[in-house]
Design a protein around this motif. Structure first.
Motif, PDB file in Angstrom:
ATOM      1  N   ASN A 147      55.762  53.353 105.832  1.00  7.63           N
ATOM      2  CA  ASN A 147      56.623  52.286 106.352  1.00  7.63           C
ATOM      3  C   ASN A 147      57.683  51.972 105.297  1.00  7.63           C
ATOM      4  O   ASN A 147      58.342  52.878 104.794  1.00  7.63           O
ATOM      5  N   MET A 204      52.199  62.723 116.741  1.00 11.32           N
ATOM      6  CA  MET A 204      53.283  62.268 115.879  1.00 11.32           C
ATOM      7  C   MET A 204      54.444  63.246 115.950  1.00 11.32           C
ATOM      8  O   MET A 204      54.262  64.434 116.261  1.00 11.32           O
ATOM      9  N   VAL A 208      56.368  60.451 112.187  1.00 10.89           N
ATOM     10  CA  VAL A 208      56.539  59.244 112.989  1.00 10.89           C
ATOM     11  C   VAL A 208      55.378  59.181 113.983  1.00 10.89           C
ATOM     12  O   VAL A 208      55.272  60.022 114.889  1.00 10.89           O
ATOM     13  N   ASP A 255      53.015  58.203 117.010  1.00  9.48           N
ATOM     14  CA  ASP A 255      53.156  57.744 118.397  1.00  9.48           C
ATOM     15  C   ASP A 255      52.464  56.381 118.521  1.00  9.48           C
ATOM     16  O   ASP A 255      51.243  56.281 118.369  1.00  9.48           O
ATOM     17  N   ARG A 256      53.244  55.341 118.797  1.00 11.09           N
ATOM     18  CA  ARG A 256      52.690  53.992 118.819  1.00 11.09           C
ATOM     19  C   ARG A 256      52.142  53.583 120.184  1.00 11.09           C
ATOM     20  O   ARG A 256      51.729  52.439 120.380  1.00 11.09           O
ATOM     21  N   ASP A 299      46.811  52.977 119.631  1.00 14.16           N
ATOM     22  CA  ASP A 299      46.469  52.448 118.309  1.00 14.16           C
ATOM     23  C   ASP A 299      45.544  53.432 117.594  1.00 14.16           C
ATOM     24  O   ASP A 299      44.325  53.417 117.777  1.00 14.16           O
ATOM     25  N   ASN A 338      48.793  49.360 110.617  1.00 16.85           N
ATOM     26  CA  ASN A 338      50.036  49.438 111.389  1.00 16.85           C
ATOM     27  C   ASN A 338      51.009  50.472 110.827  1.00 16.85           C
ATOM     28  O   ASN A 338      52.186  50.193 110.610  1.00 16.85           O
ATOM     29  N   THR A 339      50.500  51.658 110.590  1.00 16.52           N
ATOM     30  CA  THR A 339      51.343  52.732 110.077  1.00 16.52           C
ATOM     31  C   THR A 339      52.250  53.254 111.178  1.00 16.52           C
ATOM     32  O   THR A 339      51.786  53.617 112.259  1.00 16.52           O
ATOM     33  N   GLU A 340      53.538  53.287 110.896  1.00 16.30           N
ATOM     34  CA  GLU A 340      54.512  53.798 111.856  1.00 16.30           C
ATOM     35  C   GLU A 340      55.172  55.076 111.357  1.00 16.30           C
ATOM     36  O   GLU A 340      55.277  56.057 112.091  1.00 16.30           O
ATOM     37  N   THR A 341      55.635  55.060 110.128  1.00 13.67           N
ATOM     38  CA  THR A 341      56.284  56.246 109.560  1.00 13.67           C
ATOM     39  C   THR A 341      55.719  56.549 108.182  1.00 13.67           C
ATOM     40  O   THR A 341      55.345  55.637 107.431  1.00 13.67           O
TER      41      THR A 341
END
Length: 266
Positions: free
Chosen positions: A114, A137, A212, A214-215, A218, A234-237
């Motif tokens: 993030n 991802m 990245v 895939d949100r 979860d 909450n890892t996004e990138t």
């Protein structure tokens, strides 16, 4: 002999470590190298134990590039990072007395999750799903969307990390003189809906990689660097690249990465 030197001993949690470190301190003091109590005051950081102790010593000293790391084993076995052994103190004394060693630079990977501060690793970075299902991802090389990944996870390793976990996954063994990082898939799914390269590949320092997540699900990915887990929610990138940092290691002559690879795997 090296002049004006100080050394810090990173001790393993071992019942014999006090005696071992005491013996090593006396040895280096005879060589004119003073043991210090704080690692930041040392020109040499010595790990006492196996490869795991070496990795911890580097990590707990923030991957310093202004010192030299030395691995001193305490068991009669072969290692990848550790060149010296407590059971052969005469060799250590002779090598330092005659300056009969090399200093080798090893590349380090930088991982930024993030917008957090970057982390570093000497072996490998691993990302996988914590659920009993695959993780999806997007994988970018530079800003180019290279593939949509669906599988158990990804391992990104340095050349020195290529002989460990990465090798067991079918990745290549890479000479540490090559400044590159290797990307290896964990259980990728390839069908009419998902397609990945299906083989490990190397990236130069000029080509960072971005994952990245895939949100829509979860995943709560599990991430690790070398032999330690990362706790990030909450890892996004995840952005990974070869760092400008390198670590300096003290190694024996005629004991290259390929000598060690032969001893450990052939």
């Amino acid at each position: 002999m090296m002049e004006n030197n100080t050394i810090y001993f990173f001790e393993p949690n071992n019942k014999n470590s006090k005696k071992i470190v005491s013996d090593l301190k006396l040895l280096f003091e005879d060589l004119g190298i003073t043991a210090v109590e704080r690692s930041e005051d040392a020109r040499i950081v010595a790990s006492v134990g196996g490869d795991g102790a070496f990795l911890q010593a580097v990590r707990k000293n923030d991957f310093r590039s202004d010192c030299m790391y030395i691995g001193i084993g305490i068991e009669e076995r072969n290692y990848m990072y550790v060149d010296f052994n407590y059971h052969n103190l005469a060799e250590i004394k002779q090598v330092f007395k005659m300056n009969n060693f090399e200093v080798r630079n090893y590349p380090v990977i930088e991982v930024k999750i993030n917008d957090n501060q970057p982390n570093y690793c000497l072996n490998e970075f691993t990302l996988r799903s914590s659920l009993v299902k695959t993780i999806m991802m997007d994988l970018y090389i530079d800003d180019f969307l290279f593939e949509h990944f669906n599988g158990d996870g990804i391992v990104i390793s340095t050349p020195t990390g290529s002989t460990g976990y990465n090798k067991s996954l079918g990745g290549a063994v890479v000479d540490p003189l090559i400044s590159a990082m290797q990307v290896t898939e964990l259980g990728s799914v390839n069908n009419n809906h998902h397609r990945t390269l299906g083989t490990s590949f190397l990236l130069s320092k000029a080509r960072p990689i971005t994952l990245v997540i895939d949100r829509s699900v979860d995943y709560y990915p599990i991430m690790s660097m070398d032999n330690e887990a990362l706790s990030v929610q909450n890892t996004e990138t995840v952005k990974v690249k070869l760092s400008d940092k390198t670590i300096n290691t003290i190694k024996l002559h005629n004991n290259t990465f390929w000598h060690k690879t032969q001893r450990n795997f052939l």
